[in-house]
Structure formats: structure tokens, C-alpha cells
Design a protein around this motif. Structure first.
Motif, PDB file in Angstrom:
ATOM      1  N   MET A  21       0.931  -1.170   0.077  1.00 49.30           N
ATOM      2  CA  MET A  21      -0.089  -0.064   0.157  1.00 49.30           C
ATOM      3  C   MET A  21       0.788   1.152  -0.015  1.00 49.30           C
ATOM      4  SD  MET A  21      -2.957   0.671   2.639  1.00 49.30           S
ATOM      5  CE  MET A  21      -4.109   2.206   2.367  1.00 49.30           C
ATOM      6  N   ASN A  22       0.543   2.107  -0.998  1.00 53.19           N
ATOM      7  CA  ASN A  22       1.620   3.323  -1.074  1.00 53.19           C
ATOM      8  C   ASN A  22       1.004   4.365  -0.078  1.00 53.19           C
ATOM      9  OD1 ASN A  22       2.710   2.357  -3.244  1.00 53.19           O
ATOM     10  ND2 ASN A  22       1.568   3.233  -4.631  1.00 53.19           N
ATOM     11  N   PRO A  23       1.853   5.153   0.650  1.00 54.24           N
ATOM     12  CA  PRO A  23       1.394   6.132   1.439  1.00 54.24           C
ATOM     13  C   PRO A  23       0.940   7.340   0.816  1.00 54.24           C
ATOM     14  CG  PRO A  23       3.991   6.052   1.128  1.00 54.24           C
ATOM     15  CD  PRO A  23       3.237   4.984   0.707  1.00 54.24           C
ATOM     16  N   ILE A  24       0.023   8.088   1.234  1.00 51.19           N
ATOM     17  CA  ILE A  24      -0.579   9.194   0.833  1.00 51.19           C
ATOM     18  C   ILE A  24       0.391  10.332   0.680  1.00 51.19           C
ATOM     19  CG2 ILE A  24      -2.400  11.158   0.727  1.00 51.19           C
ATOM     20  CD1 ILE A  24      -4.184   8.860   2.021  1.00 51.19           C
ATOM     21  N   ASP A  25       0.556  10.972  -0.663  1.00 49.16           N
ATOM     22  CA  ASP A  25       1.618  12.120  -0.858  1.00 49.16           C
ATOM     23  C   ASP A  25       0.732  13.378  -0.410  1.00 49.16           C
ATOM     24  OD1 ASP A  25       3.376  13.949  -1.344  1.00 49.16           O
ATOM     25  OD2 ASP A  25       3.339  13.450  -3.556  1.00 49.16           O
ATOM     26  N   THR A  26       1.094  14.041   0.775  1.00 47.65           N
ATOM     27  CA  THR A  26       0.144  15.309   1.252  1.00 47.65           C
ATOM     28  C   THR A  26       0.503  16.282   0.550  1.00 47.65           C
ATOM     29  OG1 THR A  26       2.070  15.840   2.792  1.00 47.65           O
ATOM     30  CG2 THR A  26       0.130  14.624   3.776  1.00 47.65           C
ATOM     31  N   ASP A  27       1.754  16.482  -0.191  1.00 47.72           N
ATOM     32  CA  ASP A  27       1.720  17.615  -1.483  1.00 47.72           C
ATOM     33  C   ASP A  27       0.852  17.357  -2.467  1.00 47.72           C
ATOM     34  OD1 ASP A  27       3.667  18.812   0.369  1.00 47.72           O
ATOM     35  OD2 ASP A  27       5.380  17.981  -0.470  1.00 47.72           O
ATOM     36  N   SER A  28       0.714  16.122  -2.879  1.00 46.46           N
ATOM     37  CA  SER A  28      -0.082  16.021  -4.109  1.00 46.46           C
ATOM     38  C   SER A  28      -1.567  16.146  -3.734  1.00 46.46           C
ATOM     39  CB  SER A  28       0.040  14.735  -4.570  1.00 46.46           C
ATOM     40  OG  SER A  28       1.340  14.399  -4.999  1.00 46.46           O
ATOM     41  N   VAL A  29      -2.037  15.727  -2.603  1.00 47.53           N
ATOM     42  CA  VAL A  29      -3.341  15.994  -2.316  1.00 47.53           C
ATOM     43  C   VAL A  29      -3.627  17.422  -1.913  1.00 47.53           C
ATOM     44  CG1 VAL A  29      -5.010  15.601  -0.107  1.00 47.53           C
ATOM     45  CG2 VAL A  29      -3.360  13.727  -0.863  1.00 47.53           C
ATOM     46  N   PHE A  30      -2.712  18.262  -1.354  1.00 47.86           N
ATOM     47  CA  PHE A  30      -2.881  19.601  -1.183  1.00 47.86           C
ATOM     48  C   PHE A  30      -2.995  20.268  -2.637  1.00 47.86           C
ATOM     49  CE2 PHE A  30      -1.143  24.056  -0.412  1.00 47.86           C
ATOM     50  CZ  PHE A  30      -2.433  24.423   0.593  1.00 47.86           C
ATOM     51  N   GLN A  31      -2.106  20.051  -3.455  1.00 42.99           N
ATOM     52  CA  GLN A  31      -2.244  20.401  -4.683  1.00 42.99           C
ATOM     53  C   GLN A  31      -3.608  20.459  -5.644  1.00 42.99           C
ATOM     54  OE1 GLN A  31      -0.352  22.820  -6.152  1.00 42.99           O
ATOM     55  NE2 GLN A  31       1.044  22.652  -4.152  1.00 42.99           N
ATOM     56  N   VAL A  32      -4.105  19.088  -5.265  1.00 45.58           N
ATOM     57  CA  VAL A  32      -5.434  18.551  -5.900  1.00 45.58           C
ATOM     58  C   VAL A  32      -6.433  19.587  -5.375  1.00 45.58           C
ATOM     59  CG1 VAL A  32      -6.942  16.866  -6.254  1.00 45.58           C
ATOM     60  CG2 VAL A  32      -4.671  16.176  -6.782  1.00 45.58           C
ATOM     61  N   PHE A  33      -6.494  19.511  -4.111  1.00 47.58           N
ATOM     62  CA  PHE A  33      -7.160  20.428  -3.389  1.00 47.58           C
ATOM     63  C   PHE A  33      -7.099  21.995  -3.730  1.00 47.58           C
ATOM     64  CE2 PHE A  33      -8.553  23.120   0.460  1.00 47.58           C
ATOM     65  CZ  PHE A  33      -9.930  22.487   0.532  1.00 47.58           C
ATOM     66  N   LEU A  34      -6.061  22.467  -3.861  1.00 49.12           N
ATOM     67  CA  LEU A  34      -5.898  23.802  -4.360  1.00 49.12           C
ATOM     68  C   LEU A  34      -6.545  24.068  -5.899  1.00 49.12           C
ATOM     69  CD1 LEU A  34      -2.507  25.216  -3.054  1.00 49.12           C
ATOM     70  CD2 LEU A  34      -4.744  25.808  -2.114  1.00 49.12           C
ATOM     71  N   SER A  35      -6.173  23.100  -6.647  1.00 47.61           N
ATOM     72  CA  SER A  35      -6.617  23.272  -8.102  1.00 47.61           C
ATOM     73  C   SER A  35      -8.056  23.119  -8.043  1.00 47.61           C
ATOM     74  CB  SER A  35      -6.035  22.069  -8.810  1.00 47.61           C
ATOM     75  OG  SER A  35      -6.659  20.878  -8.503  1.00 47.61           O
ATOM     76  N   GLU A  36      -8.843  22.560  -7.132  1.00 46.72           N
ATOM     77  CA  GLU A  36     -10.156  22.483  -7.056  1.00 46.72           C
ATOM     78  C   GLU A  36     -10.949  23.796  -7.086  1.00 46.72           C
ATOM     79  OE1 GLU A  36     -12.532  20.097  -8.034  1.00 46.72           O
ATOM     80  OE2 GLU A  36     -10.782  19.326  -8.784  1.00 46.72           O
ATOM     81  N   PHE A  37     -10.182  24.687  -6.398  1.00 47.98           N
ATOM     82  CA  PHE A  37     -10.586  26.016  -5.865  1.00 47.98           C
ATOM     83  C   PHE A  37      -9.721  27.156  -6.650  1.00 47.98           C
ATOM     84  CE2 PHE A  37     -11.763  23.170  -2.567  1.00 47.98           C
ATOM     85  CZ  PHE A  37     -13.147  23.579  -2.261  1.00 47.98           C
ATOM     86  N   SER A  38      -9.386  26.821  -7.809  1.00 40.27           N
ATOM     87  CA  SER A  38      -8.389  27.830  -8.714  1.00 40.27           C
ATOM     88  C   SER A  38      -9.334  28.586  -9.536  1.00 40.27           C
ATOM     89  CB  SER A  38      -7.366  26.836  -9.210  1.00 40.27           C
ATOM     90  OG  SER A  38      -7.665  26.262 -10.251  1.00 40.27           O
ATOM     91  N   ASP A  39     -10.346  28.333  -9.801  1.00 37.39           N
ATOM     92  CA  ASP A  39     -11.355  29.013 -10.796  1.00 37.39           C
ATOM     93  C   ASP A  39     -11.364  30.833 -10.574  1.00 37.39           C
ATOM     94  OD1 ASP A  39     -12.904  28.433  -8.643  1.00 37.39           O
ATOM     95  OD2 ASP A  39     -14.697  29.044  -9.658  1.00 37.39           O
ATOM     96  N   LEU A  40     -10.947  31.088  -9.423  1.00 35.43           N
ATOM     97  CA  LEU A  40     -10.947  32.486  -9.073  1.00 35.43           C
ATOM     98  C   LEU A  40      -9.532  32.811  -8.566  1.00 35.43           C
ATOM     99  CD1 LEU A  40     -14.543  33.127  -7.359  1.00 35.43           C
ATOM    100  CD2 LEU A  40     -13.849  33.452  -9.794  1.00 35.43           C
TER     101      LEU A  40
END
Length: 157
Positions: free
Chosen positions: A1-20
Motif C-alpha cells: 500500500m502506497n502512503p498518501i503524498d500530502t503535497d499531491s493531495v494539497f495541490q489537488v485541493f488547491l486546483s479544485e478552488f483555482s477558478d478564481l
């Protein structure tokens, strides 16, 4: 099982709110949404003063919703031909909403709610107009609508 890359999760989260994320685009969207709500609210306030069921909140939501249906496609770079199809669907949907505001009794001459339905319809049109970036036209349309609703209330053949 691969550990969750918190930086990747954070970048995905930010991209979801990047429209503005662009300040100018954010201000433009917020102003358009706010103006559509205010103008819709003015129409709804008039309807409430007239004792009608569809009032401030209904008209604000219709104008805001119509504005959102224009602002988001414009932000995403949608072509005007495609946006015209969005508007066709919006106009049809508003027609169904307006139909719910119309009441007809057994007597064919006793129909109520047509003016409220028309005010909901014009609230959507005003929201679209603001969403397209034509706030002054929307303000003029709101003033004209208020003139029709308020000043011509008692004028019948």
C-alpha cells in the motif's frame, strides 16, 4: 500500500478552488453575481409589496442562478455558440418555473400569477444580462420592469 503524498493531495485541493485565483477574474465574477442578486432582489421586493408569493428570495435566486449559468461558461472559455445552447436550456427551465406561478380556476377568465411569472422570467433575463457583462443594460431593464410593475399596476382596459 502506497502512503498518501500530502503535497499531491494539497495541490489537488488547491486546483479544485483555482477558478478564481486571478484577482481580476474573481472580482469580475463576484461583482456580476452580486449585481444580479441586487437587481433580482429589487424585482422581488416590488412583488412582495404587491402581496405576491414569489418575492425577494425567489427573484434573487432566479437572477443569481441565471448569472451563474453565464459566468461559469464564460470563465471556462466556452464558445458563444455553445453558450447559446446553455441559454436555450435556461430559458426553457425558467418557463417551467414560471408555469408553477400561474393559477387558473374553473373560470377561464380568472387566471392569476401571469405578472409574477413574467417578473420571474425577466429576473432570469436580467441575471443573464449581468452575467454577460452588461450591467448597465440590466439596470435599465430593471428600472423599466419596476415601472411596468409599479406604475402600470392599475392600468387595464
Amino acid at each position: 500500500m502506497n502512503p498518501i503524498d500530502t503535497d499531491s493531495v494539497f495541490q489537488v485541493f488547491l486546483s479544485e478552488f483555482s477558478d478564481l485565483s486571478d484577482a481580476a477574474e474573481a472580482i469580475r465574477a463576484i461583482v456580476r453575481l452580486l449585481v444580479s442578486m441586487v437587481l433580482g432582489g429589487l424585482l422581488g421586493y416590488e412583488r412582495e409589496l404587491a402581496g405576491k408569493v414569489a418575492g425577494v428570495r425567489t427573484h434573487m435566486l432566479v437572477a443569481l442562478g441565471a448569472c451563474v449559468f453565464v459566468v461559469v461558461p464564460l470563465q471556462s472559455g466556452m464558445a458563444m455558440t455553445d453558450l447559446s445552447r446553455v441559454l436555450q436550456g435556461l430559458i426553457s427551465g425558467i418557463g417551467f418555473l414560471c408555469a408553477g406561478a400561474i393559477l387558473k380556476s374553473d373560470n377561464a377568465m380568472n387566471v392569476k400569477g401571469l405578472t409574477t411569472a413574467a417578473s420571474i422570467w425577466i429576473a432570469a433575463a436580467i441575471g443573464v444580462t449581468v452575467g454577460m457583462g452588461h450591467a448597465m443594460t440590466a439596470i435599465v431593464a430593471t428600472v423599466f420592469t419596476l415601472i411596468v410593475l409599479r406604475l402600470l399596476r392599475g392600468w387595464k382596459h
